[in-house]
Design an enzyme around this catalytic site. Structure first.
Site, PDB file in Angstrom:
ATOM      1  N   CYS A 120       0.920  -1.231   0.148  1.00 49.28           N
ATOM      2  CA  CYS A 120      -0.163  -0.061   0.070  1.00 49.28           C
ATOM      3  C   CYS A 120       0.963   1.220   0.086  1.00 49.28           C
ATOM      4  CB  CYS A 120      -0.916   0.054   1.132  1.00 49.28           C
ATOM      5  SG  CYS A 120      -2.190   1.227   1.074  1.00 49.28           S
ATOM      6  N   CYS A 130      -3.860   6.214   0.040  1.00 54.54           N
ATOM      7  CA  CYS A 130      -3.356   4.912  -0.189  1.00 54.54           C
ATOM      8  C   CYS A 130      -2.996   5.023  -1.638  1.00 54.54           C
ATOM      9  CB  CYS A 130      -4.409   3.965   0.072  1.00 54.54           C
ATOM     10  SG  CYS A 130      -4.875   3.486   1.654  1.00 54.54           S
ATOM     11  N   LYS A 195     -12.573  -5.000   2.305  1.00 59.24           N
ATOM     12  CA  LYS A 195     -11.909  -4.146   3.240  1.00 59.24           C
ATOM     13  C   LYS A 195     -12.641  -2.692   3.181  1.00 59.24           C
ATOM     14  CE  LYS A 195      -7.938  -1.071   4.399  1.00 59.24           C
ATOM     15  NZ  LYS A 195      -6.371  -0.879   4.327  1.00 59.24           N
ATOM     16  N   GLU A 233     -16.684  -7.804  -4.735  1.00 60.70           N
ATOM     17  CA  GLU A 233     -15.212  -7.592  -4.456  1.00 60.70           C
ATOM     18  C   GLU A 233     -14.065  -8.752  -4.561  1.00 60.70           C
ATOM     19  OE1 GLU A 233     -13.310  -5.043  -4.514  1.00 60.70           O
ATOM     20  OE2 GLU A 233     -14.584  -3.308  -4.040  1.00 60.70           O
ATOM     21  N   LYS A 248     -11.700  -7.534   6.411  1.00 64.56           N
ATOM     22  CA  LYS A 248     -11.240  -6.675   7.267  1.00 64.56           C
ATOM     23  C   LYS A 248     -12.077  -5.263   7.519  1.00 64.56           C
ATOM     24  CE  LYS A 248      -7.353  -3.596   7.585  1.00 64.56           C
ATOM     25  NZ  LYS A 248      -6.269  -2.701   7.045  1.00 64.56           N
ATOM     26  N   SER A 275      -6.441  -3.236  14.541  1.00 68.59           N
ATOM     27  CA  SER A 275      -5.952  -2.532  15.608  1.00 68.59           C
ATOM     28  C   SER A 275      -6.900  -2.116  16.612  1.00 68.59           C
ATOM     29  CB  SER A 275      -5.098  -1.345  15.091  1.00 68.59           C
ATOM     30  OG  SER A 275      -5.977  -0.469  14.312  1.00 68.59           O
ATOM     31  N   TYR A 314      -3.236  -8.997  16.484  1.00 65.68           N
ATOM     32  CA  TYR A 314      -2.029  -8.440  17.416  1.00 65.68           C
ATOM     33  C   TYR A 314      -2.318  -9.223  18.505  1.00 65.68           C
ATOM     34  CZ  TYR A 314      -2.397  -4.555  13.805  1.00 65.68           C
ATOM     35  OH  TYR A 314      -2.497  -3.980  12.792  1.00 65.68           O
TER      36      TYR A 314
HETATM   37  C1  PBG Z   1      -2.933   0.245   4.809  1.00 63.05           C
HETATM   38  C2  PBG Z   1      -3.596  -0.717   5.732  1.00 63.05           C
HETATM   39  C3  PBG Z   1      -4.389  -0.190   6.964  1.00 63.05           C
HETATM   40  C4  PBG Z   1      -4.607  -1.117   7.842  1.00 63.05           C
HETATM   41  C5  PBG Z   1      -3.869  -2.366   7.228  1.00 63.05           C
HETATM   42  N1  PBG Z   1      -3.270  -1.946   6.073  1.00 63.05           N
HETATM   43  C6  PBG Z   1      -4.829   0.932   7.487  1.00 63.05           C
HETATM   44  C7  PBG Z   1      -5.994   1.814   6.679  1.00 63.05           C
HETATM   45  O1  PBG Z   1      -6.416   1.367   5.543  1.00 63.05           O
HETATM   46  O2  PBG Z   1      -6.082   3.099   6.932  1.00 63.05           O
HETATM   47  C8  PBG Z   1      -5.339  -1.467   9.177  1.00 63.05           C
HETATM   48  C9  PBG Z   1      -4.693  -2.379   9.866  1.00 63.05           C
HETATM   49  C10 PBG Z   1      -5.238  -2.498  11.573  1.00 63.05           C
HETATM   50  O3  PBG Z   1      -5.930  -1.303  11.597  1.00 63.05           O
HETATM   51  O4  PBG Z   1      -4.877  -3.022  12.273  1.00 63.05           O
HETATM   52  N2  PBG Z   1      -3.867   0.700   3.919  1.00 63.05           N
END
Ligand code: PBG
Length: 331
Positions: A120, A130, A195, A233, A248, A275, A314
């Protein structure tokens, strides 16, 4: 047959029998641990909103990768924070960039660990989006070429799998063609296929220093209200050559995980326990409001039950330790 002939509690009443008939398994082998790599030496900088997670320099990342492997976790996914950011995310496709350095070091010094790289631009652009911009919009087609270069740089450094997370249209195909042209036709693509534009990425953006400087990611990431669209998708990414697909975040989208598994039964499916999900859990554990061990395992088991073959989380190290103490049993 009904009560009193049928009594569900007969089987539940015996712990050994409960273990024997459990439908869903969870073990360390189902987990992938995300790591954040930064420039420098001997750097281990805690991420405030993600207790237990640190930004690590390459030398420290090698150490942590060994620890992860020794816990029985089969893989890591790497995110890079470059020394400098610019409008076109040059650090992302620099062959000597932070991720190629980390991949080379880990491949050289840690055997028996699968190295996945996140592909990314958001960690590498000064605006935090991105892709590259045209005005205030992310220019889809110009971004594809840069993502393809990034994937090739990771492949050349020795990544086992590349994982595009940008949500540009056509990026899986563009990456597949570029990898094939460079002789990496056997290198698999793990596509962040469904996503969502999620508030649960907040702590990650602190860890990856990738908060958008204006606007948000709704122009390319999915609307949380949509489920059918996730199937589209996934279908598109598979047509373009994705080998593994991902949903995700995980917990707020378990229905999507299940629908993808049902619609595409033979396709390996991952879920990213992101996260913000981790931060919520840790905050409640710190306050003593929930039983951390129990809830950590319950959450990961629920994501597996929904249909994920494996989970990016995590909590991987903690979960592996808990499971090892329980002789590998997930309850
Ligand atoms: C990059 C990316 C993101 C995450 C994984 N790859 C952040 C986003 O899209 O803002 C998030 C992972 C997480 O929150 O643990 N594009």
């Amino acid at each position: 047959m009904a009560f009193p002939t049928e009594r569900m509690r007969r089987v539940r009443g015996n712990a050994m029998l409960r273990d024997l008939v459990r439908e869903t398994s969870l073990d360390a082998g189902d987990l992938v641990y995300p790591m954040f790599v930064v420039p420098g030496r001997s750097v281990s900088r805690p991420v405030g909103s993600m207790p237990g997670v640190c930004q690590l320099s390459v030398d420290r990342a090698v150490e942590e990768a060994k620890e992860v492997r020794d816990l029985g976790i089969p893989g890591i996914i790497l995110f890079g924070i470059p020394p400098d950011k610019d409008a076109v995310g040059s650090g992302a496709y620099d062959p000597a960039g932070i991720i190629p350095q980390a991949v080379r070091a880990i491949r050289e010094q840690v055997s028996g660990l699968l190295v996945i790289t996140d592909v990314c631009l958001c960690e590498y652009t000064d605006h935090g989006h991105c892709g590259v911009l045209r005005g205030e919009e992310v220019d889809n087609d110009r971004t594809l070429e840069l993502l393809a270069r990034e994937a090739v740089a990771h492949a050349r450094a020795g990544a086992h799998v590349v994982a595009p997370s940008d949500m540009m249209d056509g990026r899986v195909g563009a990456i597949r063609r570029a990898l094939d042209a460079e002789g990496f036709e056997s290198l698999p693509i793990l596509a962040y296929a469904a996503k969502y534009a999620s508030g649960f990425y907040g702590p990650f953006r602190e860890a990856a220093e990738s908060t958008p400087q204006f606007g948000d990611r709704r122009g390319y990431q999915m609307d949380p209200g949509n489920g059918d669209e996730a199937l589209r998708e996934v279908a598109l990414d598979l047509e373009e050559g994705a080998d593994i697909v991902m949903v995700k975040p995980a917990l707020p989208y378990l229905d999507v995980v299940r629908r993808v598994k049902d619609r595409f039964p033979g396709v390996p499916l991952a879920a990213y326990n992101v996260s913000g999900e981790y931060a919520m859990l840790q905050a409640a554990i710190e306050r003593g409001w929930i039983d951390g061990e129990r809830v950590t395992i319950e959450i990961l088991t629920s994501i597996r039950r929904a249909g994920a073959d494996f989970i990016l989380t995590y909590s991987a190290k903690e979960a592996a330790r808990i499971l090892a103490r329980r002789g590998g049993r997930s309850a």
